[in-house]
Design a protein around this motif. Structure first.
Motif, PDB file in Angstrom:
ATOM      1  N   THR A 156      14.131  23.674  33.469  1.00  0.00           N
ATOM      2  CA  THR A 156      13.864  25.067  33.514  1.00  0.00           C
ATOM      3  C   THR A 156      13.612  25.425  32.046  1.00  0.00           C
ATOM      4  N   GLN A 157      13.833  24.840  31.097  1.00  0.00           N
ATOM      5  CA  GLN A 157      13.532  25.442  29.735  1.00  0.00           C
ATOM      6  C   GLN A 157      11.703  25.470  29.517  1.00  0.00           C
TER       7      GLN A 157
ATOM      8  N   ASN B 180      13.364  34.052  38.331  1.00  0.00           N
ATOM      9  CA  ASN B 180      13.371  34.467  36.857  1.00  0.00           C
ATOM     10  C   ASN B 180      11.941  34.942  36.596  1.00  0.00           C
ATOM     11  N   PHE B 181      11.577  35.978  36.323  1.00  0.00           N
ATOM     12  CA  PHE B 181      10.213  36.638  36.163  1.00  0.00           C
ATOM     13  C   PHE B 181       9.417  35.839  35.321  1.00  0.00           C
TER      14      PHE B 181
ATOM     15  N   PHE C   1       6.605  33.586  35.759  1.00  0.00           N
ATOM     16  CA  PHE C   1       5.208  33.875  36.000  1.00  0.00           C
ATOM     17  C   PHE C   1       4.304  34.089  34.706  1.00  0.00           C
ATOM     18  N   ARG C   2       5.292  34.201  33.729  1.00  0.00           N
ATOM     19  CA  ARG C   2       4.529  34.422  32.371  1.00  0.00           C
ATOM     20  C   ARG C   2       4.159  33.121  31.823  1.00  0.00           C
ATOM     21  N   VAL C   3       5.028  32.130  32.164  1.00  0.00           N
ATOM     22  CA  VAL C   3       4.568  30.585  31.800  1.00  0.00           C
ATOM     23  C   VAL C   3       3.218  30.197  32.640  1.00  0.00           C
TER      24      VAL C   3
END
Ligand SMILES: N[C@@H](CCC(=O)N[C@@H](CS)C(=O)NCC(=O)O)C(=O)O
Length: 200
Positions: free
Chosen positions: A80-81, A88-89, A92-94
């Motif tokens: 999850t790192q 966790n929003f 979507f940035r990733v």
């Protein structure tokens, strides 16, 4: 699991993530011109798209498409790192960056490897397109890595393309933050390990 790769190609982004997670994997190199695996087998029988990366899963299934293999690895090994969980929003940035790197940057850069394209077209059309995207990334680099101060999935992928730029003398010195980023990522243990493995 087994990664079918070609030295220095975009499959290096998958190897970097395998090494970030620290999971064991086997590697089989592919000659992309002849479409032969180093064992002599026909690579097209594994992936009839003829492209790396290809991940053979432990149950024998074949998974293709870099952006999807990266997500598969992070989710399967609960890294999850590298890719935050659903809910966790920042997940979507990733993924937003993964998609940008694969569809915009990688695909534009790939034109420089196309032997049928004349050099003047590469210089006058594709290098400016790539520079514009490097400028965009440079302007949006606000942290040590693309999304935050934590290395995530698109960072290994962007590193591979910056490495291509370095190898092909596409100068990135005008993009100060991007240049510093490249030097920072280049020192990561997973990168050093991945490059050493491909040079064996
Ligand atoms: N859509 C594929 C494309 C991968 C790709 O372009 N791989 C290149 C190496 S970086 C390749 O294998 N090219 C050889 C070919 O397509 O014949 C993905 O995103 O994984």
């Amino acid at each position: 699991m087994k990664l079918f790769y070609s030295k220095g190609a975009c499959s290096l982004a998958v190897r970097i993530i395998i090494n970030e997670i620290g999971v064991p994997a086997q590697y089989e190199s592919v000659d992309l011109k002849s479409k032969k695996i180093n064992t002599g087998e026909n690579f097209l029988e594994i992936n009839d798209k003829g492209a790396v990366p290809v991940l053979e899963l432990n149950d024998g299934q074949i998974l293709t498409e870099n952006a999807i293999i990266l997500q598969y690895l992070a989710d399967t090994y609960q890294a999850t790192q590298l890719l935050p969980s659903l809910g966790n929003f920042s997940r979507f940035r990733v993924l937003e960056w993964v998609n940008y790197i694969t569809t915009e940057l990688h695909k534009t850069f790939a034109n420089l490897f196309n032997p049928t394209l004349p050099e003047d077209i590469k210089k006058s059309i594709f290098i400016p397109m790539i520079q514009k995207k490097f400028q965009y990334i440079n302007d949006h680099l606000k942290h040590d890595y693309l999304v935050s101060n934590t290395f995530t999935l698109p960072d290994g992928y962007l590193y591979v393309i910056l490495r291509w730029a370095h190898g092909m003398k596409v100068d990135i010195s005008a993009y100060k933050k991007l240049k510093d980023y490249f030097e920072r990522v280049d020192k990561r243990e997973s990168i050093i390990k991945s490059l050493a493995e491909e040079n064996e």
